[in-house]
Design a protein around this motif. Structure first.
Motif, PDB file in Angstrom:
ATOM      1  N   GLU A  44       0.462  11.743   0.362  1.00  0.00           N
ATOM      2  CA  GLU A  44       1.137  12.268  -0.826  1.00  0.00           C
ATOM      3  C   GLU A  44       0.213  12.184  -2.043  1.00  0.00           C
ATOM      4  N   GLU A  45      -0.493  11.069  -2.177  1.00  0.00           N
ATOM      5  CA  GLU A  45      -1.437  10.902  -3.286  1.00  0.00           C
ATOM      6  C   GLU A  45      -2.542  11.965  -3.218  1.00  0.00           C
ATOM      7  N   ALA A  46      -3.099  12.160  -2.023  1.00  0.00           N
ATOM      8  CA  ALA A  46      -4.185  13.133  -1.852  1.00  0.00           C
ATOM      9  C   ALA A  46      -3.721  14.545  -2.194  1.00  0.00           C
ATOM     10  N   ILE A  47      -2.553  14.923  -1.711  1.00  0.00           N
ATOM     11  CA  ILE A  47      -2.026  16.258  -2.009  1.00  0.00           C
ATOM     12  C   ILE A  47      -1.733  16.385  -3.501  1.00  0.00           C
TER      13      ILE A  47
ATOM     14  N   VAL B 112       1.865  18.391   9.498  1.00  0.00           N
ATOM     15  CA  VAL B 112       0.531  18.911   9.231  1.00  0.00           C
ATOM     16  C   VAL B 112      -0.377  18.531  10.394  1.00  0.00           C
ATOM     17  N   ARG B 113      -1.144  19.486  10.876  1.00  0.00           N
ATOM     18  CA  ARG B 113      -2.127  19.198  11.930  1.00  0.00           C
ATOM     19  C   ARG B 113      -3.489  19.066  11.278  1.00  0.00           C
ATOM     20  N   ILE B 114      -4.149  17.925  11.499  1.00  0.00           N
ATOM     21  CA  ILE B 114      -5.476  17.678  10.946  1.00  0.00           C
ATOM     22  C   ILE B 114      -6.378  17.158  12.059  1.00  0.00           C
ATOM     23  N   SER B 115      -7.661  17.144  11.789  1.00  0.00           N
ATOM     24  CA  SER B 115      -8.596  16.661  12.802  1.00  0.00           C
ATOM     25  C   SER B 115      -8.409  15.155  12.993  1.00  0.00           C
TER      26      SER B 115
ATOM     27  N   ARG C 109      -8.154   9.560  10.922  1.00  0.00           N
ATOM     28  CA  ARG C 109      -8.725   8.216  10.878  1.00  0.00           C
ATOM     29  C   ARG C 109      -9.128   7.852   9.442  1.00  0.00           C
ATOM     30  N   ASN C 110      -9.789   8.784   8.745  1.00  0.00           N
ATOM     31  CA  ASN C 110     -10.246   8.516   7.379  1.00  0.00           C
ATOM     32  C   ASN C 110      -9.085   8.230   6.424  1.00  0.00           C
ATOM     33  N   ILE C 111      -8.034   9.017   6.496  1.00  0.00           N
ATOM     34  CA  ILE C 111      -6.909   8.805   5.580  1.00  0.00           C
ATOM     35  C   ILE C 111      -6.157   7.531   5.958  1.00  0.00           C
ATOM     36  N   ALA C 112      -6.096   7.207   7.257  1.00  0.00           N
ATOM     37  CA  ALA C 112      -5.449   5.969   7.698  1.00  0.00           C
ATOM     38  C   ALA C 112      -6.229   4.755   7.195  1.00  0.00           C
TER      39      ALA C 112
ATOM     40  N   ASN D  54      -3.157  14.810  -5.958  1.00  0.00           N
ATOM     41  CA  ASN D  54      -4.422  14.916  -6.684  1.00  0.00           C
ATOM     42  C   ASN D  54      -5.010  16.308  -6.552  1.00  0.00           C
ATOM     43  N   MET D  55      -4.946  16.878  -5.366  1.00  0.00           N
ATOM     44  CA  MET D  55      -5.501  18.212  -5.158  1.00  0.00           C
ATOM     45  C   MET D  55      -4.722  19.259  -5.948  1.00  0.00           C
ATOM     46  N   VAL D  56      -3.428  19.211  -5.908  1.00  0.00           N
ATOM     47  CA  VAL D  56      -2.611  20.172  -6.641  1.00  0.00           C
ATOM     48  C   VAL D  56      -2.799  19.966  -8.136  1.00  0.00           C
ATOM     49  N   GLY D  57      -2.837  18.707  -8.576  1.00  0.00           N
ATOM     50  CA  GLY D  57      -3.050  18.419  -9.990  1.00  0.00           C
ATOM     51  C   GLY D  57      -4.384  18.941 -10.472  1.00  0.00           C
ATOM     52  N   CYS D  58      -5.446  18.769  -9.684  1.00  0.00           N
ATOM     53  CA  CYS D  58      -6.776  19.275 -10.056  1.00  0.00           C
ATOM     54  C   CYS D  58      -6.750  20.786 -10.163  1.00  0.00           C
ATOM     55  N   SER D  59      -6.102  21.435  -9.223  1.00  0.00           N
ATOM     56  CA  SER D  59      -6.027  22.893  -9.254  1.00  0.00           C
ATOM     57  C   SER D  59      -5.311  23.372 -10.499  1.00  0.00           C
ATOM     58  N   LEU D  60      -4.212  22.703 -10.861  1.00  0.00           N
ATOM     59  CA  LEU D  60      -3.464  23.098 -12.047  1.00  0.00           C
ATOM     60  C   LEU D  60      -4.265  22.854 -13.312  1.00  0.00           C
ATOM     61  N   ILE D  61      -5.001  21.750 -13.368  1.00  0.00           N
ATOM     62  CA  ILE D  61      -5.823  21.459 -14.545  1.00  0.00           C
ATOM     63  C   ILE D  61      -6.911  22.514 -14.693  1.00  0.00           C
TER      64      ILE D  61
END
Length: 86
Positions: free
Chosen positions: A52-55, A26-29, A34-37, A57-64
């Protein structure tokens, strides 16, 4: 063996399941990197575990939210928790 599986899926008119390795690039800014590190360090996690946690959570929120949307559409109940679907 893979060809047999694909042929079987084709015969039964079933979509085959693509196997996933569980790794991807994945390419990110640099700022997000820095923030995720920093988050990972503060929470005693590896960078990989934090991503993995962030992804998850995002997928889980979308499904909910999608589940809430479907339940509202099909049951015609009021939208719970003041969530706006439009």
């Amino acid at each position: 063996m893979i060809n047999e599986y694909l042929d079987d899926c084709k015969e039964r008119n079933v979509k085959y399941e693509k196997p996933y390795k569980g790794t991807f690039n994945v390419r990110i800014s640099p700022e997000l990197h820095r923030n995720i590190a920093e988050y990972a360090i503060e929470h005693g996690k590896s960078l990989n575990a934090a991503v993995e946690e962030a992804i998850g959570n995002m997928v889980g929120c979308s499904l909910i939210l999608f589940s809430i949307f479907l339940s509202v559409i099909f049951s015609k109940l009021p939208v719970p928790f003041g969530i706006s679907l439009m």
